[in-house]
Design a protein around this motif. Structure first.
Motif, PDB file in Angstrom:
ATOM      1  N   THR A 172      14.342   3.780  -1.024  1.00 39.17           N
ATOM      2  CA  THR A 172      15.144   2.964  -0.111  1.00 39.17           C
ATOM      3  C   THR A 172      14.865   3.269   1.358  1.00 39.17           C
ATOM      4  O   THR A 172      15.232   2.490   2.234  1.00 39.17           O
ATOM      5  CB  THR A 172      16.658   3.169  -0.375  1.00 39.17           C
ATOM      6  OG1 THR A 172      16.972   4.558  -0.203  1.00 39.17           O
ATOM      7  CG2 THR A 172      17.027   2.724  -1.785  1.00 39.17           C
ATOM      8  N   THR A 173      14.220   4.403   1.630  1.00 40.82           N
ATOM      9  CA  THR A 173      13.996   4.800   3.023  1.00 40.82           C
ATOM     10  C   THR A 173      12.559   4.606   3.494  1.00 40.82           C
ATOM     11  O   THR A 173      12.306   4.595   4.699  1.00 40.82           O
ATOM     12  CB  THR A 173      14.377   6.275   3.225  1.00 40.82           C
ATOM     13  OG1 THR A 173      13.583   7.089   2.344  1.00 40.82           O
ATOM     14  CG2 THR A 173      15.842   6.506   2.902  1.00 40.82           C
ATOM     15  N   LYS A 174      11.604   4.458   2.564  1.00 39.39           N
ATOM     16  CA  LYS A 174      10.197   4.355   2.948  1.00 39.39           C
ATOM     17  C   LYS A 174       9.931   3.145   3.843  1.00 39.39           C
ATOM     18  O   LYS A 174       9.031   3.149   4.674  1.00 39.39           O
ATOM     19  CB  LYS A 174       9.305   4.264   1.695  1.00 39.39           C
ATOM     20  CG  LYS A 174       9.098   5.596   0.994  1.00 39.39           C
ATOM     21  CD  LYS A 174       8.409   5.422  -0.344  1.00 39.39           C
ATOM     22  CE  LYS A 174       6.970   4.986  -0.210  1.00 39.39           C
ATOM     23  NZ  LYS A 174       6.120   6.043   0.374  1.00 39.39           N
ATOM     24  N   VAL A 206      14.831   9.668 -11.655  1.00 39.52           N
ATOM     25  CA  VAL A 206      14.409   8.361 -11.143  1.00 39.52           C
ATOM     26  C   VAL A 206      15.424   7.843 -10.126  1.00 39.52           C
ATOM     27  O   VAL A 206      15.056   7.354  -9.052  1.00 39.52           O
ATOM     28  CB  VAL A 206      14.251   7.342 -12.295  1.00 39.52           C
ATOM     29  CG1 VAL A 206      14.057   5.925 -11.739  1.00 39.52           C
ATOM     30  CG2 VAL A 206      13.065   7.714 -13.168  1.00 39.52           C
ATOM     31  N   PHE A 207      16.700   7.982 -10.468  1.00 35.55           N
ATOM     32  CA  PHE A 207      17.756   7.534  -9.553  1.00 35.55           C
ATOM     33  C   PHE A 207      17.668   8.238  -8.198  1.00 35.55           C
ATOM     34  O   PHE A 207      17.730   7.601  -7.143  1.00 35.55           O
ATOM     35  CB  PHE A 207      19.130   7.779 -10.177  1.00 35.55           C
ATOM     36  CG  PHE A 207      20.264   7.691  -9.202  1.00 35.55           C
ATOM     37  CD1 PHE A 207      20.610   6.479  -8.626  1.00 35.55           C
ATOM     38  CD2 PHE A 207      20.986   8.821  -8.842  1.00 35.55           C
ATOM     39  CE1 PHE A 207      21.656   6.389  -7.710  1.00 35.55           C
ATOM     40  CE2 PHE A 207      22.021   8.742  -7.930  1.00 35.55           C
ATOM     41  CZ  PHE A 207      22.362   7.525  -7.368  1.00 35.55           C
ATOM     42  N   HIS A 208      17.511   9.556  -8.217  1.00 33.57           N
ATOM     43  CA  HIS A 208      17.448  10.305  -6.959  1.00 33.57           C
ATOM     44  C   HIS A 208      16.202   9.945  -6.150  1.00 33.57           C
ATOM     45  O   HIS A 208      16.265   9.850  -4.923  1.00 33.57           O
ATOM     46  CB  HIS A 208      17.486  11.805  -7.247  1.00 33.57           C
ATOM     47  CG  HIS A 208      18.839  12.311  -7.640  1.00 33.57           C
ATOM     48  ND1 HIS A 208      19.951  12.146  -6.852  1.00 33.57           N
ATOM     49  CD2 HIS A 208      19.269  12.968  -8.757  1.00 33.57           C
ATOM     50  CE1 HIS A 208      21.008  12.684  -7.440  1.00 33.57           C
ATOM     51  NE2 HIS A 208      20.618  13.186  -8.607  1.00 33.57           N
ATOM     52  N   LEU A 209      15.086   9.742  -6.824  1.00 36.34           N
ATOM     53  CA  LEU A 209      13.865   9.353  -6.112  1.00 36.34           C
ATOM     54  C   LEU A 209      14.009   7.965  -5.502  1.00 36.34           C
ATOM     55  O   LEU A 209      13.543   7.715  -4.381  1.00 36.34           O
ATOM     56  CB  LEU A 209      12.666   9.393  -7.064  1.00 36.34           C
ATOM     57  CG  LEU A 209      12.190  10.791  -7.475  1.00 36.34           C
ATOM     58  CD1 LEU A 209      11.135  10.699  -8.575  1.00 36.34           C
ATOM     59  CD2 LEU A 209      11.615  11.524  -6.258  1.00 36.34           C
ATOM     60  N   LEU A 210      14.661   7.071  -6.211  1.00 42.82           N
ATOM     61  CA  LEU A 210      14.887   5.728  -5.677  1.00 42.82           C
ATOM     62  C   LEU A 210      15.839   5.782  -4.482  1.00 42.82           C
ATOM     63  O   LEU A 210      15.598   5.135  -3.457  1.00 42.82           O
ATOM     64  CB  LEU A 210      15.475   4.818  -6.757  1.00 42.82           C
ATOM     65  CG  LEU A 210      14.532   4.399  -7.893  1.00 42.82           C
ATOM     66  CD1 LEU A 210      15.298   3.640  -8.963  1.00 42.82           C
ATOM     67  CD2 LEU A 210      13.388   3.541  -7.356  1.00 42.82           C
ATOM     68  N   ARG A 211      16.895   6.567  -4.620  1.00 45.22           N
ATOM     69  CA  ARG A 211      17.910   6.596  -3.558  1.00 45.22           C
ATOM     70  C   ARG A 211      17.426   7.290  -2.293  1.00 45.22           C
ATOM     71  O   ARG A 211      17.682   6.829  -1.178  1.00 45.22           O
ATOM     72  CB  ARG A 211      19.175   7.290  -4.085  1.00 45.22           C
ATOM     73  CG  ARG A 211      20.293   7.327  -3.045  1.00 45.22           C
ATOM     74  CD  ARG A 211      21.634   7.637  -3.666  1.00 45.22           C
ATOM     75  NE  ARG A 211      22.651   7.649  -2.634  1.00 45.22           N
ATOM     76  CZ  ARG A 211      23.203   8.762  -2.146  1.00 45.22           C
ATOM     77  NH1 ARG A 211      22.838   9.939  -2.615  1.00 45.22           N
ATOM     78  NH2 ARG A 211      24.112   8.704  -1.203  1.00 45.22           N
ATOM     79  N   PHE A 212      16.715   8.408  -2.451  1.00 41.56           N
ATOM     80  CA  PHE A 212      16.353   9.191  -1.276  1.00 41.56           C
ATOM     81  C   PHE A 212      14.934   8.942  -0.771  1.00 41.56           C
ATOM     82  O   PHE A 212      14.586   9.395   0.311  1.00 41.56           O
ATOM     83  CB  PHE A 212      16.541  10.684  -1.580  1.00 41.56           C
ATOM     84  CG  PHE A 212      17.965  11.073  -1.827  1.00 41.56           C
ATOM     85  CD1 PHE A 212      18.885  11.068  -0.788  1.00 41.56           C
ATOM     86  CD2 PHE A 212      18.404  11.416  -3.094  1.00 41.56           C
ATOM     87  CE1 PHE A 212      20.203  11.414  -1.006  1.00 41.56           C
ATOM     88  CE2 PHE A 212      19.725  11.766  -3.328  1.00 41.56           C
ATOM     89  CZ  PHE A 212      20.635  11.766  -2.281  1.00 41.56           C
ATOM     90  N   SER A 213      14.146   8.229  -1.541  1.00 39.69           N
ATOM     91  CA  SER A 213      12.775   7.973  -1.107  1.00 39.69           C
ATOM     92  C   SER A 213      12.463   6.482  -1.033  1.00 39.69           C
ATOM     93  O   SER A 213      12.073   5.970   0.013  1.00 39.69           O
ATOM     94  CB  SER A 213      11.776   8.663  -2.046  1.00 39.69           C
ATOM     95  OG  SER A 213      10.462   8.523  -1.565  1.00 39.69           O
ATOM     96  N   ALA A 260       0.829  -1.204   0.000  1.00 43.40           N
ATOM     97  CA  ALA A 260       0.000   0.000   0.000  1.00 43.40           C
ATOM     98  C   ALA A 260       0.864   1.255   0.000  1.00 43.40           C
ATOM     99  O   ALA A 260       0.540   2.256  -0.659  1.00 43.40           O
ATOM    100  CB  ALA A 260      -0.925   0.002   1.217  1.00 43.40           C
ATOM    101  N   SER A 261       1.984   1.219   0.732  1.00 37.54           N
ATOM    102  CA  SER A 261       2.855   2.381   0.850  1.00 37.54           C
ATOM    103  C   SER A 261       3.557   2.711  -0.462  1.00 37.54           C
ATOM    104  O   SER A 261       3.752   3.878  -0.803  1.00 37.54           O
ATOM    105  CB  SER A 261       3.894   2.139   1.951  1.00 37.54           C
ATOM    106  OG  SER A 261       4.849   3.170   2.003  1.00 37.54           O
ATOM    107  N   TYR A 262       3.931   1.666  -1.221  1.00 39.13           N
ATOM    108  CA  TYR A 262       4.718   1.867  -2.432  1.00 39.13           C
ATOM    109  C   TYR A 262       3.892   1.900  -3.718  1.00 39.13           C
ATOM    110  O   TYR A 262       4.406   2.274  -4.771  1.00 39.13           O
ATOM    111  CB  TYR A 262       5.765   0.757  -2.566  1.00 39.13           C
ATOM    112  CG  TYR A 262       7.012   0.968  -1.743  1.00 39.13           C
ATOM    113  CD1 TYR A 262       8.101   1.672  -2.252  1.00 39.13           C
ATOM    114  CD2 TYR A 262       7.123   0.451  -0.464  1.00 39.13           C
ATOM    115  CE1 TYR A 262       9.263   1.851  -1.522  1.00 39.13           C
ATOM    116  CE2 TYR A 262       8.271   0.636   0.296  1.00 39.13           C
ATOM    117  CZ  TYR A 262       9.342   1.328  -0.244  1.00 39.13           C
ATOM    118  OH  TYR A 262      10.483   1.514   0.497  1.00 39.13           O
TER     119      TYR A 262
END
Length: 217
Positions: free
Chosen positions: A111-113, A102-109, A84-86
């Motif tokens: 991987t941390t959610k 896309v890379f920055h969103l994957l790295r900073f969001s 549900a979160s992702y």
């Protein structure tokens, strides 16, 4: 938050709590309340808050963490929560064509959610969710970079920390057990994480050539 444990039916306690809180101008929100029962318990009468029924569940939530008598139930809850979160995040990410964004969103969001769930739940209950998140992150990263059939070396470079020549998309599977342990002892996290990174770096760098190092960068 108020958590009540009782071997008897909770209805009298709910009625009393609602009455006493009402004297102070406070009201219980039925939609944010839950009655937790064992999965093996026989169905009981509906628990009411005035004219509203309080939902029943086999999961209890304490400060956002799930607690159940059966780890299988906790595992299922963690998976459903992660999905549900992702769901919206990955749906929106698939519409972005800028690989760097896309890379920055994957790295900073991305991987941390999942971090809170990893810190607050037994690793046995988060392993499947961590693996799913890792797979989705890799899928979207390689899609954005137009990389098909990535090699093991490419995947290793993707998850290595930036300081070690990688891209820093750290895998949740590699850290979920450490994250849980560190929730009660923060001093254990950095040495354990550093050891995992060193093991991966050694295995990756053994046959790494300069052109390969820049394959993704």
């Amino acid at each position: 938050d108020i958590n009540i444990c009782t071997p008897q039916g909770p209805q009298p306690i709910i009625d009393y709590a609602a009455l006493e809180l009402g004297h102070h101008g406070l009201h219980i929100n039925a939609r944010k309340s839950s009655i937790t029962t064992a999965a093996t318990a026989h169905p009981s009468a509906a628990i009411m808050l005035g004219t509203q029924q309080i939902p029943s569940s086999t999961i209890a939530k304490l400060l956002g963490a799930a607690i159940a008598h059966d780890k299988t139930i906790e595992t299922k809850w963690v998976l459903e929560t992660v999905f549900a979160s992702y769901e919206t995040f990955f749906a929106n990410l698939s519409r972005i064509t800028d690989a760097v964004l896309v890379f920055h969103l994957l790295r900073f969001s991305a991987t941390t959610k999942i971090s809170f769930l990893l810190r607050t739940h037994d690793p046995l209950t988060t392993a499947r969710a961590a693996q799913w998140v890792d797979e989705k992150i890799a899928e979207h990263f390689f899609l954005a970079c137009n990389i098909t059939n990535p090699s093991l070396l490419t995947r290793s470079l993707m998850v290595l920390p930036l300081a070690l020549g990688g891209l820093g998309l750290q895998r949740a599977v590699a850290t979920h057990a450490v994250a849980y342990t560190a929730s009660s002892n923060a001093q254990k996290q950095k040495p354990a994480s550093r050891k995992n990174d060193e093991i991966l770096y050694t295995a990756t760098a053994r046959n790494l050539t300069a052109p390969q190092r820049y394959q993704l960068l």
